[in-house]
Design a protein around this motif. Structure first.
Motif, short mmCIF file in Angstrom:
data_model
loop_
_atom_site.label_atom_id
_atom_site.label_comp_id
_atom_site.label_asym_id
_atom_site.label_seq_id
_atom_site.Cartn_x
_atom_site.Cartn_y
_atom_site.Cartn_z
N LYS A 55 0.84 -1.20 0.00
CA LYS A 55 0.00 0.00 0.00
C LYS A 55 0.87 1.24 0.00
CE LYS A 55 -3.87 -1.77 2.69
NZ LYS A 55 -4.37 -1.77 4.06
N VAL A 56 0.42 2.26 -0.73
CA VAL A 56 1.24 3.46 -0.85
C VAL A 56 1.27 4.25 0.47
CG1 VAL A 56 -0.61 4.99 -1.73
CG2 VAL A 56 1.77 5.40 -2.39
N VAL A 57 2.46 4.71 0.85
CA VAL A 57 2.64 5.57 2.03
C VAL A 57 3.68 6.64 1.67
CG1 VAL A 57 2.08 3.76 3.71
CG2 VAL A 57 4.46 4.09 3.01
N LYS A 58 3.68 7.72 2.44
CA LYS A 58 4.68 8.77 2.21
C LYS A 58 5.83 8.56 3.18
CE LYS A 58 1.43 12.07 0.28
NZ LYS A 58 0.59 13.25 0.50
N ALA B 100 -2.27 7.95 0.32
CA ALA B 100 -1.16 7.63 1.24
C ALA B 100 -1.50 8.08 2.66
CB ALA B 100 0.13 8.30 0.76
N ASN B 103 -3.96 5.62 4.15
CA ASN B 103 -3.37 4.33 4.51
C ASN B 103 -2.70 4.37 5.88
OD1 ASN B 103 -4.11 2.77 2.37
ND2 ASN B 103 -2.30 3.28 1.14
N ARG B 104 -2.38 5.54 6.39
CA ARG B 104 -1.70 5.65 7.68
C ARG B 104 -2.56 6.31 8.75
NH1 ARG B 104 1.75 2.48 8.81
NH2 ARG B 104 2.51 3.85 10.43
#
Ligand SMILES: Cc1cc2nc3c(=O)[nH]c(=O)nc-3n(C[C@H](O)[C@H](O)[C@H](O)COP(=O)(O)OP(=O)(O)OC[C@H]3O[C@@H](n4cnc5c(N)ncnc54)[C@H](O)[C@@H]3O)c2cc1C
Ligand code: FES
Ligand code: FES
Lengths: 156, 264
Positions: A55-58, B100, B103-104
């Motif tokens: 999954k995409v994260v920064k 993004a 997702n966090r």
């Protein structure tokens, strides 16, 4: 200092990393994977986008230790002997100019295509533009980036 | 960045114990806290990571049919997993930040932070949800106490939010074009007993609030036309370079009507 173990582009790595290290710092400075770019460094631009467990994260807004035990994929880990369809599509459609945003665009593009496929949803042009909300490009005007992702979506 | 320790507790009890230390702070998805640490607006010497705690992740239903969402559940998971049972809330989560960030970032982190432009407070106030911590249950109306201020004590962990599921609901957000946070966001919910909740965010310095006059009008008739002639007063609303108080007051009316029209 604390030991940190994670998988980066298929390789298991263990390093002694201070608690405050960012994931972007671990990738770029410790592991020398400088394909992950740092643009804004404040979670706005998406140049640092990588995948964590798919999954995409920064990476600029994550601590390296938050990635303990996970699988990280960076732009360096995407090609598998030949270019990934998303990389090829950016090449085919002139989806970049200076290239600074491109690693992040490609990682975000792969994430959105996979996610829409898994959920059985159609990734049309409007959806791509909405999905790219967290990725800024100062050069292209986005049209060719959108075209690139559209092409890759049919090939992935 | 400055030096700090990173702690990964194995259970909620361990996390709570680690947070007894006055120098420690909870870390959810870090989407707000990490930039805050980097700007040195907070300098805890220890971060206690909640993201891996299975006990406070995920969505379930309680005996009263309320949707119980764990404090460490990400916006992305809520957008996906609440879509069938509570589409209004899933739609709200789907429009927080970008993929993004979703997702966090977590529900508990957003609620504990209480940014005056955050999205969830509108839904929590509109539905009369309950914020649950490892110590107690706090009603929506008592939880939010002004800009970046909540009823939470030091070291108190948001373990869950319990939402009564409305018959129909929707969230409409007018985005501040740079940050994409809500310039004004409105959540409208028609509850099972016919009562209507209207939660507003982004408009006031103190953060989210309920627009009671609109609630009464919509309880009589759940239709955008029921709001005709009704406008929210501009007094007390935010005026900044993005919009003055009169503009925000106008947007509250527009977003409320759109939310009623969109409610499913
Ligand atoms: C580019 C960008 C765009 C965004 N857009 C929006 C938007 O449109 N709407 C919106 O609502 N939000 C938006 N956000 C904020 C986002 O929703 C954050 O995820 C959220 O505000 C904080 O959640 P977190 O889990 O990341 O918390 P963290 O950053 O980890 O923590 C925030 C605060 O909450 C505390 N905390 C964390 N978890 C808990 C818990 N379970 N119990 C008690 N305290 C806790 C921390 O100690 C800290 O004080 C955006 C963020 C970014 C970076
Ligand atoms: S460098 Fe991470 S989002 Fe810009
Ligand atoms: S190609 Fe230059 S920033 Fe996107």
């Amino acid at each position: 200092m604390t030991d940190l173990t994670l998988t980066v582009n298929g390789k298991r790595v263990t390093r002694d990393v201070p608690g405050e290290t960012l994931l972007s710092e671990l990738l770029r400075e410790t592991l020398r994977l400088t394909g992950t770019h740092v643009g804004c460094d404040t979670s706005q631009c998406g140049a640092c986008a990588v995948h964590m467990d798919g999954k995409v994260v920064k990476a600029c807004t994550m601590l390296a230790h938050q990635a303990a035990g996970t699988e990280i994929t960076t732009i360096e880990g995407l090609a598998n002997g030949e270019l990934h369809p998303m990389q090829k599509a950016f090449n085919d459609n002139h989806g970049l100019q200076c290239g600074f945003c491109t690693p992040g665009m490609i990682m975000a593009g792969v994430d959105m295509v996979q996610r829409y496929k898994a959920e059985g949803k159609t990734l049309d042009e409007a959806a791509i533009r909405h999905e790219l909300e967290g990725n800024l490009c100062r050069c292209t005007g986005y049209h060719n980036i959108v075209k690139s992702i559209q092409q890759a979506a049919t090939e992935m | 960045m400055y030096d700090f320790d990173f702690v990964t507790p194995a259970s909620l009890a361990e996390a709570a114990a680690a947070l007894e230390d006055p120098e420690a702070m909870a870390l959810g998805g870090g989407q707000t806290l990490i930039p805050t640490l980097r700007a040195r607006l907070a300098m805890p010497s220890k971060l206690v990571s909640l993201a891996g705690l299975a006990e406070i992740r995920g969505i379930c239903e309680d005996d009263d049919g309320r949707l119980c969402i764990g404090g460490a559940t990400t916006h992305g998971a809520i957008a996906r997993d609440a879509a069938e049972r509570f589409s209004g809330l899933a739609g709200l989560a789907q429009r927080i930040g970008d993929p993004a960030v979703r997702n966090r970032g977590t529900l508990g982190g957003s609620v504990a932070n209480n940014d005056p432009a955050a999205c969830y407070p509108a839904a929590i106030l509109a539905t009369g949800a309950t914020v649950v911590t490892h110590r107690r249950e706090i009603a929506a109306g008592d939880f939010f106490q002004g800009m970046f201020t909540t009823a939470l004590d030091e070291g108190e962990i948001v373990t869950e939010v319990r939402f009564p599921v409305p018959r129909r609901s929707a969230y409409q957000k007018f985005e501040q074009p740079a940050s994409r946070f809500a310039l004004v966001g409105v959540f409208v919910a028609e509850m099972a007993d016919g009562a209507v909740g209207v939660g507003v965010t982004g408009a006031a310095e103190e953060g989210g609030f309920r627009w009671e006059a609109a609630e009464a009008a919509l309880a009589a008739r759940f239709d955008p036309a029921a709001l005709e002639g009704l406008s929210h007063p501009a007094e007390g609303l935010i005026s900044d370079i993005h919009g003055d108080a009169a503009y925000r007051a106008h947007l509250i009316g527009v977003m409320t009507r759109r939310a009623v029209a969109a409610a499913a």
